[in-house]
Design a protein around this motif. Sequence first.
Motif, PDB file in Angstrom:
ATOM      1  N   UNK A   1     -11.120  -4.239 -32.491  1.00  0.00           N
ATOM      2  CA  UNK A   1     -12.090  -3.412 -31.785  1.00  0.00           C
ATOM      3  C   UNK A   1     -12.636  -4.021 -30.518  1.00  0.00           C
ATOM      4  N   UNK A   2     -11.955  -5.049 -29.998  1.00  0.00           N
ATOM      5  CA  UNK A   2     -12.437  -5.737 -28.787  1.00  0.00           C
ATOM      6  C   UNK A   2     -11.619  -5.240 -27.602  1.00  0.00           C
ATOM      7  N   UNK A   3     -12.077  -4.165 -26.981  1.00  0.00           N
ATOM      8  CA  UNK A   3     -11.382  -3.605 -25.835  1.00  0.00           C
ATOM      9  C   UNK A   3     -11.798  -4.279 -24.551  1.00  0.00           C
ATOM     10  N   UNK A   4     -11.085  -4.009 -23.466  1.00  0.00           N
ATOM     11  CA  UNK A   4     -11.396  -4.661 -22.179  1.00  0.00           C
ATOM     12  C   UNK A   4     -12.737  -4.224 -21.593  1.00  0.00           C
ATOM     13  N   UNK A   5     -13.243  -3.064 -21.995  1.00  0.00           N
ATOM     14  CA  UNK A   5     -14.522  -2.592 -21.479  1.00  0.00           C
ATOM     15  C   UNK A   5     -15.701  -2.909 -22.370  1.00  0.00           C
ATOM     16  N   UNK A   6     -15.473  -3.694 -23.437  1.00  0.00           N
ATOM     17  CA  UNK A   6     -16.549  -3.970 -24.391  1.00  0.00           C
ATOM     18  C   UNK A   6     -17.393  -5.152 -23.926  1.00  0.00           C
TER      19      UNK A   6
ATOM     20  N   UNK B   1     -13.669 -10.120 -24.585  1.00  0.00           N
ATOM     21  CA  UNK B   1     -12.221 -10.130 -24.371  1.00  0.00           C
ATOM     22  C   UNK B   1     -11.772 -11.250 -23.449  1.00  0.00           C
ATOM     23  N   UNK B   2     -12.639 -11.667 -22.520  1.00  0.00           N
ATOM     24  CA  UNK B   2     -12.258 -12.724 -21.581  1.00  0.00           C
ATOM     25  C   UNK B   2     -12.880 -14.061 -21.921  1.00  0.00           C
ATOM     26  N   UNK B   3     -13.627 -14.139 -23.040  1.00  0.00           N
ATOM     27  CA  UNK B   3     -14.297 -15.402 -23.389  1.00  0.00           C
ATOM     28  C   UNK B   3     -14.013 -15.766 -24.853  1.00  0.00           C
ATOM     29  N   UNK B   4     -14.829 -15.310 -25.770  1.00  0.00           N
ATOM     30  CA  UNK B   4     -14.725 -15.729 -27.172  1.00  0.00           C
ATOM     31  C   UNK B   4     -13.429 -15.293 -27.826  1.00  0.00           C
ATOM     32  N   UNK B   5     -12.816 -14.203 -27.353  1.00  0.00           N
ATOM     33  CA  UNK B   5     -11.598 -13.680 -27.975  1.00  0.00           C
ATOM     34  C   UNK B   5     -10.371 -13.848 -27.080  1.00  0.00           C
ATOM     35  N   UNK B   6     -10.471 -14.740 -26.115  1.00  0.00           N
ATOM     36  CA  UNK B   6      -9.396 -14.853 -25.133  1.00  0.00           C
ATOM     37  C   UNK B   6      -8.102 -15.417 -25.711  1.00  0.00           C
ATOM     38  N   UNK B   7      -8.172 -16.162 -26.824  1.00  0.00           N
ATOM     39  CA  UNK B   7      -6.967 -16.738 -27.412  1.00  0.00           C
ATOM     40  C   UNK B   7      -6.173 -15.729 -28.239  1.00  0.00           C
ATOM     41  N   UNK B   8      -6.754 -14.571 -28.501  1.00  0.00           N
ATOM     42  CA  UNK B   8      -6.028 -13.529 -29.228  1.00  0.00           C
ATOM     43  C   UNK B   8      -5.104 -12.774 -28.282  1.00  0.00           C
ATOM     44  N   UNK B   9      -4.041 -12.219 -28.825  1.00  0.00           N
ATOM     45  CA  UNK B   9      -3.210 -11.325 -28.024  1.00  0.00           C
ATOM     46  C   UNK B   9      -3.961 -10.015 -27.803  1.00  0.00           C
TER      47      UNK B   9
ATOM     48  N   UNK C   1      -2.991  -7.053 -28.530  1.00  0.00           N
ATOM     49  CA  UNK C   1      -2.895  -6.240 -29.744  1.00  0.00           C
ATOM     50  C   UNK C   1      -3.890  -6.707 -30.802  1.00  0.00           C
ATOM     51  N   UNK C   2      -4.053  -8.043 -30.928  1.00  0.00           N
ATOM     52  CA  UNK C   2      -5.014  -8.564 -31.898  1.00  0.00           C
ATOM     53  C   UNK C   2      -6.437  -8.198 -31.509  1.00  0.00           C
ATOM     54  N   UNK C   3      -6.746  -8.281 -30.227  1.00  0.00           N
ATOM     55  CA  UNK C   3      -8.091  -7.911 -29.783  1.00  0.00           C
ATOM     56  C   UNK C   3      -8.370  -6.441 -30.072  1.00  0.00           C
ATOM     57  N   UNK C   4      -7.421  -5.598 -29.743  1.00  0.00           N
ATOM     58  CA  UNK C   4      -7.626  -4.166 -29.966  1.00  0.00           C
ATOM     59  C   UNK C   4      -7.732  -3.850 -31.450  1.00  0.00           C
ATOM     60  N   UNK C   5      -6.958  -4.554 -32.283  1.00  0.00           N
ATOM     61  CA  UNK C   5      -7.030  -4.340 -33.727  1.00  0.00           C
ATOM     62  C   UNK C   5      -8.412  -4.691 -34.269  1.00  0.00           C
TER      63      UNK C   5
END
Length: 447
Positions: free
Chosen positions: A408-413, A392-400, A402-406
């Motif tokens: 399955x990339x939650x903040x605790x993953x 969530x803070x690296x490879x997927x950081x450019x997503x919003x 909502x996009x991350x959660x959609x």
Amino acid sequence: MTATLDEPLGFASAQVHAGTDVDTAFGARVTPVYLTAGFVFDDFEQARDRFAGVDEGYTYSRSGNPTTAAVERRLAVLEGATSAPDAEAIVVGSGQAALAVAFLGILQAGDHVVSAASIYEGTRGLLRENLGRLGIEVDFVRNANDPDAWRRAIRPTTKALFGEPIPNPKNDLLDLETVAAVAREAGIPFIVDNTLATPYLLRPFEFGADIVVHSASKFLAGHGSALGGVVVDAGRFDWSARPDAFPHLNTPQRALGGRSYVEAYGRSAYAAYTRQVVASRFGPTLSPLNAFLLQQGLETLSLRVAQHSRNALAVAAWLQVQPEVASVDYSGLASSPHHELAGKYLPDGQGSVFSFTLRGGEPAARAFYDALRLFSRMTHLGDVRSLALHPASTTHTLLTEDERLANGIGPGLLRLSIGIEDADDLIRDLARALDAVRALTELPLAG
């Protein structure tokens, strides 16, 4: 003396012997590193014949090199085995280069791709942004194991289906035969990124895939020391069945004396075009030194991946019973909704890359991550060393959010790539990291 024997070889033998010859000049058993940009011609006629394709020797390392050719032959055997004996491999400079080359060997402006939604984020960006700038559109299928969802997404302009058997990072397995059947119905090639499974655990051609790509920087090379990528064509797709869909392969080419690629190469037309026109002209050349390192890694692929998988199962089983862990995404666990598919496609092991989610969200993930000692904190996978990353803070950081959660990339993953160390040592390191989470959240100690 040739190392390519008449009888078929088992996987472990093929990963050591396939596609290589003993060096005729000095008798070197290991393929030498040919660190040269070009190759000397004997005379005027040989130079002309090589450029005309009459002489199969080498001209320039961007187009071909003995070191890279040897590893290409081996990779073709490992992925093709008995299901695709005419498979041909093209090695390039990285996994991202392999994906770009694989797509550009098929697609042109106005074309459309349908992809599974659960894929590596770099691939999603390539499809949406880079290919999008070239006038190529993409749609993502969220329920990727529903054949009707794929059928609904296909348009008249759709020219490829794409997916990952073991998606990164969620480990939500793709039913390859289901997607391959839809691709066959539509007369569309099915491209598969097999990086996380490797040909030791899974050979997608056996389940209907037409083209396989790898980031060879990962498990194939194995030691985190070399970049590389590979595109493997099964040599089975009939590119002539829909000539209007693939005009670049079905129209006369001056370079081929007025013949089309299909006329000149038959079902190997895609491999020939992709090598000669896409890879050679765009130039994502694999260094001969990296090709050498890749070939060394391949020789121990089965040994390493078996250990990776054993360790991953042990670590995942331990994590799922820890009170701080909300969920573990690993198909090797009986609790996984993808466990049945794992039995079908991955009976020899479920790979080493998976994610898990801590209950405490990002603060817990931060405490856990910073407390790791044996695990390396880095953006890579498939290394002999165990690695950890917070997507969530690296490879997927450019997503919003909502996009991350959609996706399955939650903040605790957290994503783990389990190496070949002793499993007990890995678990001890993870336990130390969970102690840091407990200290942060004041959860009671287990037991």
